[in-house]
Design a protein around this motif. Structure first.
Motif, PDB file in Angstrom:
ATOM      1  N   MET A 291       0.826  -1.203   0.000  1.00  0.00           N
ATOM      2  CA  MET A 291       0.000   0.000   0.000  1.00  0.00           C
ATOM      3  C   MET A 291       0.861   1.255   0.000  1.00  0.00           C
ATOM      4  O   MET A 291       0.593   2.208  -0.739  1.00  0.00           O
ATOM      5  N   VAL A 292       1.906   1.265   0.822  1.00  0.00           N
ATOM      6  CA  VAL A 292       2.796   2.422   0.902  1.00  0.00           C
ATOM      7  C   VAL A 292       3.440   2.703  -0.445  1.00  0.00           C
ATOM      8  O   VAL A 292       3.601   3.864  -0.854  1.00  0.00           O
ATOM      9  N   ILE A 344      12.382   7.191  -4.378  1.00  0.00           N
ATOM     10  CA  ILE A 344      12.749   7.961  -3.179  1.00  0.00           C
ATOM     11  C   ILE A 344      11.956   7.509  -1.949  1.00  0.00           C
ATOM     12  O   ILE A 344      12.538   7.256  -0.886  1.00  0.00           O
ATOM     13  N   PRO A 345      10.604   7.399  -2.032  1.00  0.00           N
ATOM     14  CA  PRO A 345       9.869   6.886  -0.862  1.00  0.00           C
ATOM     15  C   PRO A 345      10.305   5.483  -0.455  1.00  0.00           C
ATOM     16  O   PRO A 345      10.327   5.165   0.743  1.00  0.00           O
ATOM     17  N   ALA A 346      10.673   4.638  -1.431  1.00  0.00           N
ATOM     18  CA  ALA A 346      11.111   3.278  -1.097  1.00  0.00           C
ATOM     19  C   ALA A 346      12.393   3.299  -0.278  1.00  0.00           C
ATOM     20  O   ALA A 346      12.545   2.533   0.687  1.00  0.00           O
ATOM     21  N   PHE A 351      12.797   3.604   7.500  1.00  0.00           N
ATOM     22  CA  PHE A 351      12.989   4.524   8.619  1.00  0.00           C
ATOM     23  C   PHE A 351      11.743   5.356   8.914  1.00  0.00           C
ATOM     24  O   PHE A 351      11.567   5.841  10.030  1.00  0.00           O
ATOM     25  N   VAL A 352      10.894   5.503   7.915  1.00  0.00           N
ATOM     26  CA  VAL A 352       9.725   6.362   8.061  1.00  0.00           C
ATOM     27  C   VAL A 352       8.472   5.580   8.453  1.00  0.00           C
ATOM     28  O   VAL A 352       7.645   6.072   9.227  1.00  0.00           O
ATOM     29  N   ILE A 356       5.427   6.644  11.127  1.00  0.00           N
ATOM     30  CA  ILE A 356       4.100   7.052  10.658  1.00  0.00           C
ATOM     31  C   ILE A 356       3.006   6.097  11.130  1.00  0.00           C
ATOM     32  O   ILE A 356       1.947   6.520  11.605  1.00  0.00           O
ATOM     33  N   PHE A 357       3.261   4.793  11.016  1.00  0.00           N
ATOM     34  CA  PHE A 357       2.213   3.807  11.267  1.00  0.00           C
ATOM     35  C   PHE A 357       2.329   3.097  12.615  1.00  0.00           C
ATOM     36  O   PHE A 357       1.454   2.312  12.969  1.00  0.00           O
ATOM     37  N   GLY A 358       3.408   3.330  13.320  1.00  0.00           N
ATOM     38  CA  GLY A 358       3.574   2.691  14.621  1.00  0.00           C
ATOM     39  C   GLY A 358       4.682   1.655  14.622  1.00  0.00           C
ATOM     40  O   GLY A 358       4.989   1.038  13.591  1.00  0.00           O
ATOM     41  N   GLY A 359       5.299   1.461  15.774  1.00  0.00           N
ATOM     42  CA  GLY A 359       6.436   0.554  15.901  1.00  0.00           C
ATOM     43  C   GLY A 359       6.137  -0.884  15.548  1.00  0.00           C
ATOM     44  O   GLY A 359       7.041  -1.638  15.173  1.00  0.00           O
TER      45      GLY A 359
END
Length: 456
Positions: A291-292, A344-346, A351-352, A356-359
């Motif tokens: 999805m990301v 770039i997002p990949a 690290f992101v 954003i979504f939780g540990g």
């Protein structure tokens, strides 16, 4: 929808945002005029604006959804949507793909009637299969995690099929504005359902219901518009008319349906394979990573695909010799934006994603690196990989069969060698990369053959 109507929509919608920039920047003015004068990009802008809003709603909602549901819950949803995607492909035997071809609206209306009848028949058949062979299916495919939610498949099957046949009619009419509205409503409705049902701790049921809502919202909007505009043509629907178009466009169930089934299998098999090799939690990590990678760029990909089909099918009907030029121009534009939008997002994802979504979702971030190898060529090729438009349904079928075989072999090797999840995804992504390159070459050859037939 005429070109002037589309221009009016764009100008009114973006006037407060674009015009101040246009006045100060001559280059921006030329770009804006280019979009207004180009049928493909007018459609992309209209479709993309609504899809972008829907996707933005989906991305923002995931910030809450990943904290209300576990990776295993998301894994169950991924398995559910994969099965629904595969079985739902045959709901109307793919006759809706032929909407763009009839020159007479009465023939197109009979195609719509045929699709509706087929949907009712296949829904009844699917219900009988679930009623009599549910346990066999669950045992044969190892779907124990989905046993409690199996009947939701029937609701999703009919709803998805009905929306699809109405959506393709809107594409034939180039009613991009209405498609845009339904996309926004689907994104908002599905997100709200998932969040509210997650708050009351319904688990996978909440995600599945939200998924169904996100597929069926907009059916009423399309149906009302169709009845208002096409009432006289719909009255022309008859048994003999449906038989006639069924025979005329029989190549779609003969070639396009099997091709669509194996195409869908190639996209939907990974969650099922990962469930068989590992567990629902791994499927959940994969689903979030996918999805990301895909969701932010699918706005452009889907919009380009729908607009390309609309314009290219018109060029095919008119036997235009500029089809290859149009294909290559679209390919170049997609290629220019694919690498920065996805690459770039990949690189940043490991690290992101946990921030954003939780540990709990940290592993999903590492899945993004190998998935980029597949998503970049998929973004470029998928909108323009339309062999059926040029009359080469059988080529599409052979290509999709080869892709499914390659994917099955890749996962089977992972099973035999007991490879890690990351290695398995790398092998799968590489197979997809190779197949997209082959598909691009096949489309060029099909267009060359089409142009040659026009010349002679």
């Amino acid at each position: 929808m005429t070109g002037n109507e589309q221009k009016g929509i764009i100008t009114r919608f973006f006037s407060h945002l674009i015009l101040p920039v246009v006045k100060r920047n001559p280059y921006a003015s030329r770009v804006f005029e280019f979009i207004l004068d180009n049928p493909l990009y007018r459609g992309v802008l209209i479709l993309g604006s609504g899809t972008a809003v829907a996707q933005l709603i989906g991305i923002i909602s995931m910030l809450l959804i990943t904290r209300l549901y576990t990776p295993s819950d998301l894994g169950v949803l991924a398995v559910y949507s994969s099965i629904l995607g595969i079985v739902g492909t045959g709901a109307t035997f793919r006759y809706e793909f032929a909407y763009a071809l009839p020159k007479q609206d009465e023939d197109a209306a009979n195609l719509f009637g045929l699709c509706l009848v087929l949907l009712i028949i296949t829904t009844a058949g699917f219900a009988l299969i679930l009623l009599s062979g549910r346990e066999l299916l669950i045992d044969a495919f190892g779907l124990d995690t989905l046993e409690r939610y199996i009947w939701f498949l029937l609701i999703g099957f009919f709803g998805m099929g009905l929306y699809t046949i109405l959506n393709y009619w809107a594409i034939r009419q180039r009613d991009y504005k209405r498609i845009t509205y339904t996309k926004i409503n689907q994104g908002a409705g599905g997100a709200v359902c998932k969040i509210l049902l997650g708050i009351v701790s319904l688990g996978p049921v909440g995600l599945i219901i939200g998924h169904i809502v996100s597929q069926i919202v907009g059916i009423g909007t399309f149906a009302r518009a169709m009845w208002r505009k096409e009432r006289e043509n719909l009255k022309a629907i008859s048994l003999s008319g449906m038989k006639g178009v069924a025979k005329t466009y029989r190549s779609f169930p003969i070639f396009n349906l099997p091709a669509s089934i194996v195409n869908t299998m190639s996209l939907q098999l990974p969650p099922l394979m990962l469930l068989a090799l590992y567990d629902a939690q791994v499927v959940g990590f994969y689903a979030l990573a996918h999805m990301v990678m895909v969701l932010p760029v699918s706005v452009i990909s889907q919009s380009m695909g729908q607009a390309y089909v609309g314009e290219a099918s018109k060029m095919v009907r008119e036997e235009s010799r500029e089809l290859r030029m149009f294909y290559m121009r679209t390919f170049r534009h997609l290629s220019m934006i694919a690498v920065p939008l996805i690459g770039i997002p990949a690189l940043c994802a490991p690290f992101v994603v946990p921030i954003i979504f939780g540990g709990a979702w940290v592993e999903a971030g590492w899945y993004c690196w190998p998935l980029a190898l597949m998503v970049i060529p998929q973004f470029i090729f998928s909108p323009i990989g339309t062999l059926s438009l040029y009359g080469y349904n059988h080529w599409a079928f052979m290509w999709n069969v080869a892709r499914v075989i390659g994917i099955i072999i890749s996962f089977y090797l992972s099973f035999l060698l007991e490879l890690s999840v990351i290695t398995t995804i790398i092998i799968y992504a590489f197979v997809m990369l190779v197949m997209y390159i082959v598909g691009f070459i096949m489309n060029l050859k099909a267009i060359a053959n089409f142009s040659s037939e026009i010349t002679h």
